[in-house]
Structure formats: structure tokens, C-alpha cells
Design a protein around this motif. Structure first.
Motif, PDB file in Angstrom:
ATOM      1  N   VAL A  44      29.521  33.244  43.923  1.00  0.00           N
ATOM      2  CA  VAL A  44      30.143  32.097  44.575  1.00  0.00           C
ATOM      3  C   VAL A  44      31.252  32.645  45.469  1.00  0.00           C
ATOM      4  CG1 VAL A  44      31.480  29.985  44.216  1.00  0.00           C
ATOM      5  CG2 VAL A  44      29.592  30.561  42.663  1.00  0.00           C
ATOM      6  N   GLY A  45      31.118  32.458  46.762  1.00  0.00           N
ATOM      7  CA  GLY A  45      32.078  33.033  47.718  1.00  0.00           C
ATOM      8  C   GLY A  45      31.789  34.503  47.964  1.00  0.00           C
ATOM      9  N   CYS A  80      27.911  41.361  36.605  1.00  0.00           N
ATOM     10  CA  CYS A  80      28.866  41.113  37.685  1.00  0.00           C
ATOM     11  C   CYS A  80      28.961  42.360  38.572  1.00  0.00           C
ATOM     12  CB  CYS A  80      30.220  40.812  37.049  1.00  0.00           C
ATOM     13  SG  CYS A  80      31.543  40.426  38.218  1.00  0.00           S
ATOM     14  N   ALA A  81      29.509  42.183  39.748  1.00  0.00           N
ATOM     15  CA  ALA A  81      29.771  43.341  40.609  1.00  0.00           C
ATOM     16  C   ALA A  81      30.660  44.355  39.903  1.00  0.00           C
ATOM     17  CB  ALA A  81      30.427  42.884  41.916  1.00  0.00           C
ATOM     18  N   CYS A  82      31.514  43.876  38.996  1.00  0.00           N
ATOM     19  CA  CYS A  82      32.432  44.775  38.286  1.00  0.00           C
ATOM     20  C   CYS A  82      31.728  45.558  37.187  1.00  0.00           C
ATOM     21  CB  CYS A  82      33.619  44.003  37.714  1.00  0.00           C
ATOM     22  SG  CYS A  82      33.270  43.111  36.180  1.00  0.00           S
ATOM     23  N   GLY A  83      30.485  45.181  36.859  1.00  0.00           N
ATOM     24  CA  GLY A  83      29.708  45.908  35.863  1.00  0.00           C
ATOM     25  C   GLY A  83      29.593  45.213  34.521  1.00  0.00           C
ATOM     26  N   CYS A  85      36.275  39.012  34.686  1.00  0.00           N
ATOM     27  CA  CYS A  85      37.119  39.462  35.800  1.00  0.00           C
ATOM     28  C   CYS A  85      37.498  38.306  36.730  1.00  0.00           C
ATOM     29  CB  CYS A  85      36.413  40.557  36.604  1.00  0.00           C
ATOM     30  SG  CYS A  85      35.067  39.956  37.648  1.00  0.00           S
ATOM     31  N   GLY A  86      36.871  37.124  36.504  1.00  0.00           N
ATOM     32  CA  GLY A  86      37.206  35.961  37.326  1.00  0.00           C
ATOM     33  C   GLY A  86      36.149  35.614  38.360  1.00  0.00           C
ATOM     34  N   ARG A  87      35.226  36.525  38.619  1.00  0.00           N
ATOM     35  CA  ARG A  87      34.165  36.208  39.586  1.00  0.00           C
ATOM     36  C   ARG A  87      33.172  35.241  38.951  1.00  0.00           C
ATOM     37  NH1 ARG A  87      35.145  41.745  40.244  1.00  0.00           N
ATOM     38  NH2 ARG A  87      35.867  42.290  42.335  1.00  0.00           N
ATOM     39  N   THR A  88      32.589  34.402  39.779  1.00  0.00           N
ATOM     40  CA  THR A  88      31.597  33.448  39.285  1.00  0.00           C
ATOM     41  C   THR A  88      30.347  33.501  40.153  1.00  0.00           C
ATOM     42  OG1 THR A  88      32.469  31.634  40.611  1.00  0.00           O
ATOM     43  CG2 THR A  88      33.383  31.890  38.409  1.00  0.00           C
ATOM     44  N   TYR A  89      29.234  33.074  39.552  1.00  0.00           N
ATOM     45  CA  TYR A  89      27.927  33.156  40.198  1.00  0.00           C
ATOM     46  C   TYR A  89      27.198  31.836  39.995  1.00  0.00           C
ATOM     47  CZ  TYR A  89      29.037  38.120  40.261  1.00  0.00           C
ATOM     48  OH  TYR A  89      29.649  39.326  40.494  1.00  0.00           O
TER      49      TYR A  89
END
Ligand SMILES: [Zn+2]
Length: 198
Positions: free
Chosen positions: A194-195, A163-166, A177-181
Motif C-alpha cells: 500500500v503506497g 515484507c520488503a524488510c524480510g 515494521c509498519g508497512r502494509t499490503y
């Protein structure tokens, strides 16, 4: 600024900064050397013993840990992390003496926005490290690395996505962290957020 409290230079007194294109707020630690002609953005942190050669280009908010050399033909975009003593080469077939090659023969290396290079990793020149990709410590990268990809080993191979957060992504391409791909749908199996990344 007043006489009793002069503003401290962001450069250590033992740093050698010959470039006049270093951005605001960039700090340079002891025994680092930024050659004339090198371009360094704002808000960077150049650790002890870092060397930036004249043709190198460094973006904004880049962290370069101790002992890293960034040579001519290497481009480092914004928010990149270069771990301690990682190596970014620029000559695929180096020779000294009478067969020494001209700088024009060197191959460019690009480290895209947000990517991280682990300690002691080596990036063989002519390759691109994609956005937010992560290269594990000690890896030797011999081909392009896709965005959000984690590679490790010698030679480096994909062992997962990050993730971008690492953090490493779960199998369903979600992060704690809640991000999705999602899969980009291309032949190389790349993923995309996504987004927008926030
Ligand atoms: Zn995350």
C-alpha cells in the motif's frame, strides 16, 4: 591517493575479473571469476568462489554469497540476495556429448528487484522470482514465484507472504515494521504494498 597509501583494489588479488563492465564499488573476493562480457552493477558484493558467466546480467547492490554460479541467460536485478551455494540453472534438459544443446535452447531466469534466494536453494530455469519474494533454504523452485511471496520445500510452494524488510506478514497483510499490503485482486492471489515502498 599517495604512494604510501595507495587505494586498495576492490578485487582480491586471487579474483579473476575479465569483464570491463563491473560497476563502481563492487567488491570481488578470492577465487571468484567474472567472465568477459558479464555485466555487474555498482555496489555489489561477490563472495568467495562466485562464478559469473559471460551472458549473465547483475544489477546494483546485489549480494552474492560464497560458491554461487550465475550462468548465461540469468538476470539478477538490483538489491537481490543470493544465498550461499544456491543454484540458478539455465538448461532444462541438459545433455553432454553428441546430443549437447546449443546455448540458444537455454531458458532465461529472472530474479526481480529485492528478492532473496536462500542457501542451497535451486531455481530451475525459465522462471521468474518476483520482487522481494523469498525462497527458503534448500527449496527447489519449479514455477514462477509472485512478488512478496515466501516459498519453501521441494518442489517449492507458497507458505506465506514477506515484507520488503524480510519479516513474514501477519494474516491481515501488515508487518511489524509498519508497512502494509493488499491483495492485487488477480487470479494468482498476489499482494502489493500500500503506497510506495520506502
Ligand atoms: Zn516489514
Amino acid at each position: 591517493m599517495d604512494d604510501q597509501h595507495p587505494r586498495r583494489s576492490p578485487y582480491h588479488p586471487l579474483a579473476v575479473v575479465e569483464s570491463d563492465t563491473v560497476g563502481e564499488g563492487t567488491r570481488v573476493w578470492a577465487h571468484a571469476h567474472v567472465m568477459k562480457g558479464a555485466r555487474v552493477g555498482a555496489g555489489c558484493n561477490l563472495g568467495e568462489g562466485v562464478f559469473i558467466e559471460r551472458g549473465a546480467i547483475i544489477g546494483n547492490n546485489v549480494t552474492i554469497k560464497n560458491g554461487v554460479a550465475v550462468y548465461d541467460k540469468v538476470i539478477v536485478e538490483d538489491d537481490v540476495f543470493l544465498g550461499p551455494h544456491c543454484v540458478l540453472t539455465n538448461d532444462l534438459r541438459p545433455r553432454s556429448g553428441r546430443f549437447k544443446r546449443a546455448a540458444e535452447a537455454f531458458l532465461p531466469t529472472i530474479i526481480r528487484r529485492g528478492a532473496s534466494i536462500g542457501a542451497n536453494a535451486t531455481i530451475v530455469c525459465g522462471h521468474e522470482i518476483g520482487e522481494y519474494a523469498m525462497v527458503a533454504a534448500g527449496a527447489v523452485v519449479t514455477k514462477h514465484v509472485s512478488p512478496f511471496t515466501l516459498v519453501a520445500g521441494v518442489p517449492a510452494r507458497r507458505i506465506g507472504f514477506v515484507c520488503a524488510c524480510g519479516e513474514s506478514l501477519r494474516a491481515d497483510l501488515t508487518c511489524t515494521c509498519g508497512r502494509t499490503y493488499r491483495r492485487a485482486g488477480n487470479a494468482t492471489g498476489e499482494i502489493r504494498p500500500v503506497g510506495d515502498l520506502v
